[in-house]
Design a protein around this motif. Structure first.
Motif, short mmCIF file in Angstrom:
data_model
loop_
_atom_site.label_atom_id
_atom_site.label_comp_id
_atom_site.label_asym_id
_atom_site.label_seq_id
_atom_site.Cartn_x
_atom_site.Cartn_y
_atom_site.Cartn_z
N UNK A 80 0.83 -1.20 0.00
CA UNK A 80 0.00 0.00 0.00
C UNK A 80 0.87 1.26 0.00
N UNK A 81 2.01 1.21 0.70
CA UNK A 81 2.92 2.36 0.72
C UNK A 81 3.46 2.64 -0.68
N UNK A 82 3.81 1.58 -1.42
CA UNK A 82 4.33 1.74 -2.79
C UNK A 82 3.27 2.34 -3.71
N UNK A 83 2.04 1.83 -3.60
CA UNK A 83 0.95 2.35 -4.43
C UNK A 83 0.66 3.80 -4.06
N UNK A 84 0.67 4.10 -2.76
CA UNK A 84 0.42 5.47 -2.30
C UNK A 84 1.46 6.43 -2.84
N UNK A 85 2.72 6.00 -2.85
CA UNK A 85 3.77 6.87 -3.37
C UNK A 85 3.55 7.18 -4.85
N UNK A 86 3.17 6.15 -5.62
CA UNK A 86 2.90 6.37 -7.04
C UNK A 86 1.75 7.35 -7.24
N UNK A 87 0.71 7.19 -6.41
CA UNK A 87 -0.46 8.07 -6.53
C UNK A 87 -0.08 9.52 -6.25
N UNK A 88 0.63 9.74 -5.13
CA UNK A 88 0.92 11.11 -4.74
C UNK A 88 2.00 11.75 -5.60
N UNK A 89 2.90 10.95 -6.15
CA UNK A 89 3.86 11.51 -7.10
C UNK A 89 3.15 11.93 -8.38
N UNK A 90 2.15 11.15 -8.80
CA UNK A 90 1.38 11.52 -9.98
C UNK A 90 0.57 12.79 -9.73
N UNK A 91 -0.03 12.89 -8.54
CA UNK A 91 -0.81 14.08 -8.20
C UNK A 91 0.08 15.30 -8.15
N UNK A 92 1.30 15.14 -7.62
CA UNK A 92 2.21 16.29 -7.50
C UNK A 92 2.64 16.85 -8.85
N UNK A 93 2.48 16.03 -9.92
CA UNK A 93 2.86 16.49 -11.25
C UNK A 93 1.75 17.28 -11.93
N UNK A 94 0.54 17.30 -11.36
CA UNK A 94 -0.59 17.98 -12.00
C UNK A 94 -0.31 19.47 -12.21
N UNK A 95 0.19 20.22 -11.19
CA UNK A 95 0.46 21.64 -11.43
C UNK A 95 1.45 21.87 -12.56
N UNK A 96 2.52 21.04 -12.61
CA UNK A 96 3.50 21.19 -13.69
C UNK A 96 2.87 20.94 -15.05
#
Length: 309
Positions: A80-96
């Protein structure tokens, strides 16, 4: 297992999930424990524990082990930690991604630095950047040096400014300027108006410490001369440490540039002229592997121009 306790699956799982619980677990996993996660996101540990318990109940699995051996993720917790990291890294790219869609340079640049830095090598790049790109928002936050490094490597901020007592291998560190620390006291202190001949002369006096923001060079200097064993006060905010010093509560080591105005006004007195005073180097901290938006790259180039002078 009864029907009520069967874990939700597929779209039902995603639609029913409280995503705040997933974000909280991401912080716990990244921080390596509940207490450190509570410190980093400034929440009480009971609320962190409750969020973990609710996520475990929702997923119907144990996510971590806590005991004398310390904190450890279970196999399910790591997944779950690995999936969470992928999710939040993807979300962090939205502004860029959104910023790149605009022809005009707009958006936001996130900087994080230690408290109360005073130096033209910090001010000039920010001033130049704003003059050339007035439509870009500069978002500046304050954190301890270790938190800054973790946030840069997680891409939660684009630029970090601070010391580098312990360097992370995946980050870039470029020297920006130095801060010299000297001991000060206030008007009502018995030492006001006196100059000490050796740092050891301060060992018998009570000190005001600055906690997590105290640079390693200053810690080593205090330990070498036996300073700060008797504590009069503690604050991780330099303004409050200076306030206590001005009130005569104790002796405090402060950056000379930060203390300069108070010295001119007479509310602080510099106790030591020693040229061997502790010096802390301040660095521009960036993540070379981060996805660069043009506006982020331009700000970093302004700092690098300052570094090259």
């Amino acid at each position: 297992m009864s029907q009520e306790l069967e874990p939700k699956k597929g779209r039902r799982f995603a639609q029913s999930l409280d995503w705040n619980l997933l974000r909280m677990f991401y912080n716990i996993a990244q921080s390596g424990g509940l207490s450190e996660a509570a410190r980093q996101i400034n929440k009480g540990q009971p609320s962190i524990s409750m969020a973990l318990r609710r996520l475990e109940e929702y997923t119907n699995v144990s996510l971590c082990k806590r005991g004398p051996g310390g904190f450890e993720l279970t196999e399910s917790g790591q997944l779950i930690a690995d999936v969470s990291q992928e999710i939040f890294e993807s979300i962090s790219k939205i502004p860029n991604t959104l910023n790149q869609a605009s022809e005009e340079i707009r958006g936001r640049v996130r900087l994080q630095m230690i408290t109360n830095l005073v130096n033209d090598s910090l001010n000039r790049p920010l001033e130049e950047f704003h003059r050339h790109h007035p439509n870009v928002e500069l978002f500046i936050s304050i954190a301890a040096w270790d938190v800054i490094q973790r946030n840069v490597i997680r891409n939660e901020v684009e630029v970090g400014i601070g010391p580098a007592s312990q360097r992370l291998p995946d980050l870039s560190y470029e020297f920006l300027f130095s801060e010299t620390y000297k001991p000060y006291c206030g008007k009502s202190h018995v030492l006001y108006g006196q100059k000490i001949s050796s740092p050891a002369d301060l060992a018998t006096y009570r000190h005001i410490l600055t906690g997590a923001d105290e640079p390693l060079e200053l810690i080593k200097f205090r330990q070498k001369w036996g300073l700060g064993i008797q504590i009069a006060g503690l604050s991780e905010h330099l303004e409050e440490a200076r306030r206590m010093t001005e009130l005569g509560i104790g002796v405090c080591f402060l950056p000379t540039a930060f203390a300069a105005n108070a010295v001119r006004e007479g509310t602080l007195y510099e106790l030591m002229d020693d040229l061997n005073a502790p010096v802390s180097n301040i660095f521009l901290i960036t993540n070379p592997k981060a996805l660069e938006h043009p506006v982020h790259k331009i700000l970093i180039e302004h700092f690098r121009k300052e570094i090259s002078l």
